[in-house]
Enzyme design. Sequence first.
Site, short mmCIF file in Angstrom:
data_model
loop_
_atom_site.label_atom_id
_atom_site.label_comp_id
_atom_site.label_asym_id
_atom_site.label_seq_id
_atom_site.Cartn_x
_atom_site.Cartn_y
_atom_site.Cartn_z
N CYS A 142 -38.80 -111.68 55.59
CA CYS A 142 -38.18 -113.00 55.71
C CYS A 142 -38.84 -113.86 56.79
CB CYS A 142 -36.70 -112.86 55.98
SG CYS A 142 -36.27 -111.74 57.32
N HIS A 254 -33.21 -117.71 60.73
CA HIS A 254 -34.24 -117.27 61.68
C HIS A 254 -34.96 -118.49 62.24
CE1 HIS A 254 -33.48 -113.28 60.57
NE2 HIS A 254 -34.58 -112.95 59.94
#
Length: 347
Positions: A142, A254
């Site tokens: 990711c 994130h």
Amino acid sequence: MSEVERFIEQKSGGYVVAVVGATGAVGQTMLDVLAERKFPIATLIMLASSRSAGTAVAFKGRDYIVQDLAEFDPEGVDIALFSAGGDTSLEYAPRFAAAGCYVVDNSSAWRMDPEVALVVPEVNPHALEMARENHIIANPNCSTIQMVVALKPLHDEVAIARVVVSTYQAVSGAGNRAIEELAKQTGQLLNSQEPSIELFPARIAFNVIPQIDSFMDDGYTKEERKMIDETRKILESDIAVTATTVRVPVFYGHSESVNITFTAPLDAATARAVLADAEGICVVDAPALEDYPMATEAAGTDPVWVGRIRDDMSCPNSINLWVVADNIRKGAALNAIQIAEILISVE
């Protein structure tokens, strides 16, 4: 995406799609994205381990019974979206592929296999051609996905020589148990209780942990090594990459501080214009208004958000970026669905 020809024969009634790991956080988001993007499904199959078999999972207003992956015959499945861990993928992905199914795997099991395509649709859709032989496609990590989406248009403008990245990664990247641990510890601390530590190596609530995954002999963690190796496989093998990955007490989204050195001059103004025109990117960069991307705003959205674009005054031919994305959505589920769309040539 249009530069890759159809992989699967067009089916007017839709495709047989299996979601492996349908009860997990990424599996659930995959189902949401399949519905939102109106992926043409004729038959949807929910699969998971024996522990989850028999439970019901909802999709577009209908309940589907989860089947046991170990007992399932993959014959006739067109596309399987795997999000069930590396060991599961190593065991079952080849079985699905041998049955003629295309597997899009979200684990780390196949990413660095030289015979397996590692794909971010906005970056290297041409790599999918490798999958015509073995029918397995790997989703990158990711944190890698959001970074290379931002790097690719800049690399096309002026070749990148080196990347230095520090990540600020949400707990959802470690699964549902990690989300529960942050929530539980937060409540415990706010109530003057000793926090219970079960999953993370240290308390995550009101803390920052400079470790994601286990340490290797060279002092890097496996997560850092993933970012380094995957970025080079996706972009160019001769790009120097170093990473420090950090877990922060955020549920979703994130964030990354990325320093890029180019082989020739590329200033922040040019970089800003290039990124503003790039596929899959939203630029939010207005320092005078204190406007920049944040994880709380990126959560639940599809783009990679980029801001804090500025020249690195300490190093020639270098700039800094702040890159944010929803790690479960773009960092896993959406990327997999975009790959599936290429396989059936949906524009």
